[in-house]
Design a protein around this motif. Structure first.
Motif, PDB file in Angstrom:
ATOM      1  N   ASP A   1       4.353  -9.617   7.126  1.00 31.25           N
ATOM      2  CA  ASP A   1       4.633  -7.930   8.193  1.00 31.25           C
ATOM      3  C   ASP A   1       2.795  -7.976   8.366  1.00 31.25           C
ATOM      4  N   MET A   2       2.530  -8.020   7.646  1.00 25.97           N
ATOM      5  CA  MET A   2       0.838  -7.486   8.036  1.00 25.97           C
ATOM      6  C   MET A   2      -0.337  -8.411   8.339  1.00 25.97           C
ATOM      7  N   LYS A   3       0.012 -10.003   8.176  1.00 25.89           N
ATOM      8  CA  LYS A   3      -0.400 -11.022   8.991  1.00 25.89           C
ATOM      9  C   LYS A   3      -1.371 -10.840   7.808  1.00 25.89           C
ATOM     10  N   ASN A   4      -3.335 -11.663   8.028  1.00 25.40           N
ATOM     11  CA  ASN A   4      -4.076 -11.313   6.985  1.00 25.40           C
ATOM     12  C   ASN A   4      -4.630 -10.578   6.898  1.00 25.40           C
ATOM     13  N   LYS A   5      -4.806 -10.417   4.967  1.00 22.55           N
ATOM     14  CA  LYS A   5      -4.367  -9.562   4.001  1.00 22.55           C
ATOM     15  C   LYS A   5      -5.393  -9.686   2.655  1.00 22.55           C
ATOM     16  N   THR A   6      -6.192  -9.197   2.030  1.00 22.62           N
ATOM     17  CA  THR A   6      -6.927  -9.031   0.932  1.00 22.62           C
ATOM     18  C   THR A   6      -6.524  -8.630  -0.332  1.00 22.62           C
ATOM     19  N   ALA A   7      -6.800  -8.794  -1.731  1.00 17.19           N
ATOM     20  CA  ALA A   7      -5.638  -8.537  -2.395  1.00 17.19           C
ATOM     21  C   ALA A   7      -4.989  -6.516  -2.330  1.00 17.19           C
ATOM     22  N   ASP A   8      -6.462  -6.362  -2.506  1.00 23.46           N
ATOM     23  CA  ASP A   8      -6.718  -4.576  -2.157  1.00 23.46           C
ATOM     24  C   ASP A   8      -5.676  -5.118  -1.489  1.00 23.46           C
ATOM     25  N   GLU A   9      -5.236  -4.886  -0.029  1.00 22.84           N
ATOM     26  CA  GLU A   9      -4.608  -4.611   1.301  1.00 22.84           C
ATOM     27  C   GLU A   9      -2.903  -5.288   0.780  1.00 22.84           C
ATOM     28  N   ILE A  10      -2.841  -5.888  -0.050  1.00 25.76           N
ATOM     29  CA  ILE A  10      -1.188  -6.620  -0.169  1.00 25.76           C
ATOM     30  C   ILE A  10      -1.056  -4.850  -1.244  1.00 25.76           C
ATOM     31  N   ALA A  11      -1.560  -5.193  -2.291  1.00 26.05           N
ATOM     32  CA  ALA A  11      -1.148  -3.976  -3.239  1.00 26.05           C
ATOM     33  C   ALA A  11      -0.558  -3.052  -2.466  1.00 26.05           C
ATOM     34  N   ASP A  12      -1.774  -2.818  -1.381  1.00 29.02           N
ATOM     35  CA  ASP A  12      -0.992  -1.026  -1.365  1.00 29.02           C
ATOM     36  C   ASP A  12       0.321  -1.248  -0.225  1.00 29.02           C
ATOM     37  N   TYR A  13       0.690  -2.164  -0.060  1.00 26.46           N
ATOM     38  CA  TYR A  13       1.633  -2.147   0.561  1.00 26.46           C
ATOM     39  C   TYR A  13       3.458  -2.587   0.036  1.00 26.46           C
ATOM     40  N   CYS A  14       3.045  -3.449  -0.735  1.00 25.68           N
ATOM     41  CA  CYS A  14       3.696  -3.587  -1.934  1.00 25.68           C
ATOM     42  C   CYS A  14       4.204  -2.979  -3.216  1.00 25.68           C
TER      43      CYS A  14
ATOM     44  N   LEU B   1       3.438  -4.920  -6.376  1.00 28.68           N
ATOM     45  CA  LEU B   1       2.291  -5.416  -6.563  1.00 28.68           C
ATOM     46  C   LEU B   1       1.094  -4.901  -7.349  1.00 28.68           C
ATOM     47  N   ASP B   2       0.363  -4.176  -7.899  1.00 27.28           N
ATOM     48  CA  ASP B   2      -0.811  -3.904  -8.097  1.00 27.28           C
ATOM     49  C   ASP B   2      -2.010  -5.230  -8.053  1.00 27.28           C
ATOM     50  N   LYS B   3      -3.115  -4.878  -7.197  1.00 28.20           N
ATOM     51  CA  LYS B   3      -4.223  -6.096  -7.079  1.00 28.20           C
ATOM     52  C   LYS B   3      -4.356  -6.868  -7.868  1.00 28.20           C
ATOM     53  N   TYR B   4      -4.303  -6.440  -9.186  1.00 32.12           N
ATOM     54  CA  TYR B   4      -4.119  -7.583  -9.959  1.00 32.12           C
ATOM     55  C   TYR B   4      -3.464  -8.579 -10.877  1.00 32.12           C
ATOM     56  N   GLN B   5      -1.893  -8.497 -10.634  1.00 29.64           N
ATOM     57  CA  GLN B   5      -0.588  -9.036  -9.786  1.00 29.64           C
ATOM     58  C   GLN B   5      -0.430 -10.026  -9.308  1.00 29.64           C
ATOM     59  N   ILE B   6      -1.161 -10.087  -7.858  1.00 29.05           N
ATOM     60  CA  ILE B   6      -1.189 -10.004  -6.995  1.00 29.05           C
ATOM     61  C   ILE B   6      -2.113 -11.202  -6.977  1.00 29.05           C
ATOM     62  N   SER B   7      -3.539 -11.228  -7.515  1.00 27.32           N
ATOM     63  CA  SER B   7      -5.102 -11.769  -7.440  1.00 27.32           C
ATOM     64  C   SER B   7      -3.881 -12.819  -8.694  1.00 27.32           C
ATOM     65  N   ARG B   8      -3.216 -12.775  -9.413  1.00 25.36           N
ATOM     66  CA  ARG B   8      -3.510 -13.763 -10.456  1.00 25.36           C
ATOM     67  C   ARG B   8      -2.157 -14.580  -9.472  1.00 25.36           C
ATOM     68  N   ARG B   9      -1.134 -14.505  -9.131  1.00 22.41           N
ATOM     69  CA  ARG B   9      -0.438 -15.225  -8.383  1.00 22.41           C
ATOM     70  C   ARG B   9      -0.912 -16.108  -7.095  1.00 22.41           C
ATOM     71  N   LEU B  10      -2.215 -15.188  -6.684  1.00 27.69           N
ATOM     72  CA  LEU B  10      -2.551 -15.855  -5.121  1.00 27.69           C
ATOM     73  C   LEU B  10      -3.079 -17.245  -5.489  1.00 27.69           C
ATOM     74  N   PRO B  11      -3.726 -17.815  -5.966  1.00 22.77           N
ATOM     75  CA  PRO B  11      -4.418 -19.128  -6.908  1.00 22.77           C
ATOM     76  C   PRO B  11      -2.941 -19.719  -6.506  1.00 22.77           C
ATOM     77  N   GLU B  12      -1.965 -19.674  -7.593  1.00 24.81           N
ATOM     78  CA  GLU B  12      -0.310 -20.974  -7.962  1.00 24.81           C
ATOM     79  C   GLU B  12      -0.004 -21.112  -6.372  1.00 24.81           C
ATOM     80  N   MET B  13      -0.432 -20.235  -4.941  1.00 20.63           N
ATOM     81  CA  MET B  13       0.700 -19.872  -4.448  1.00 20.63           C
ATOM     82  C   MET B  13      -0.187 -21.391  -2.807  1.00 20.63           C
ATOM     83  N   THR B  14      -0.612 -22.347  -3.199  1.00 22.11           N
ATOM     84  CA  THR B  14      -1.812 -22.986  -2.219  1.00 22.11           C
ATOM     85  C   THR B  14      -0.738 -23.721  -2.096  1.00 22.11           C
ATOM     86  N   LYS B  15       0.396 -23.962  -1.479  1.00 24.10           N
ATOM     87  CA  LYS B  15       1.349 -24.529  -0.542  1.00 24.10           C
ATOM     88  C   LYS B  15       1.433 -23.260   0.159  1.00 24.10           C
TER      89      LYS B  15
END
Length: 100
Positions: A35-48, A50-64
């Motif tokens: 929905d938002m295109k390119n975003k930081t973990a903080d910006e994603i957290a503002d939208y959904c 999850l908090d930024k720490y949960q997001i920051s843990r998952r993003l590196p796992e999601m390399t594909k």
């Protein structure tokens, strides 16, 4: 297992439990990026939900499913933050998964 050998027992238990919730986190992150295109973990957290720490843990796992862009933006604390984008594989993951 997502924890390191040197991590405390609580981290190891959390790592074992991550498989139970990680796919829901992936979907929430991908929906936000779609929905938002390119975003930081903080910006994603503002939208959904999850908090930024949960997001920051998952993003590196999601390399594909996501990629780091060449762009950086300042976090809420004023530090440079990586900017993430959804990939074609991430869009396909969303099409195949239908519940959060």
């Amino acid at each position: 297992m997502r924890a390191r050998k040197t991590d405390p027992a609580t981290s190891k238990l959390a790592g074992e439990n991550a498989a139970n919730f990680a796919p829901r986190h992936y979907r929430a992150i991908l929906l936000a990026l779609a929905d938002m295109k390119n975003k930081t973990a903080d910006e994603i957290a503002d939208y959904c939900w999850l908090d930024k720490y949960q997001i920051s843990r998952r993003l590196p796992e999601m390399t594909k499913l996501v990629r780091v862009t060449t762009e950086t933006r300042l976090s809420k604390k004023g530090r440079p933050s990586r900017v993430w984008a959804i990939t074609k594989a991430g869009i396909e993951f969303l099409k195949k998964s239908y519940k959060i």
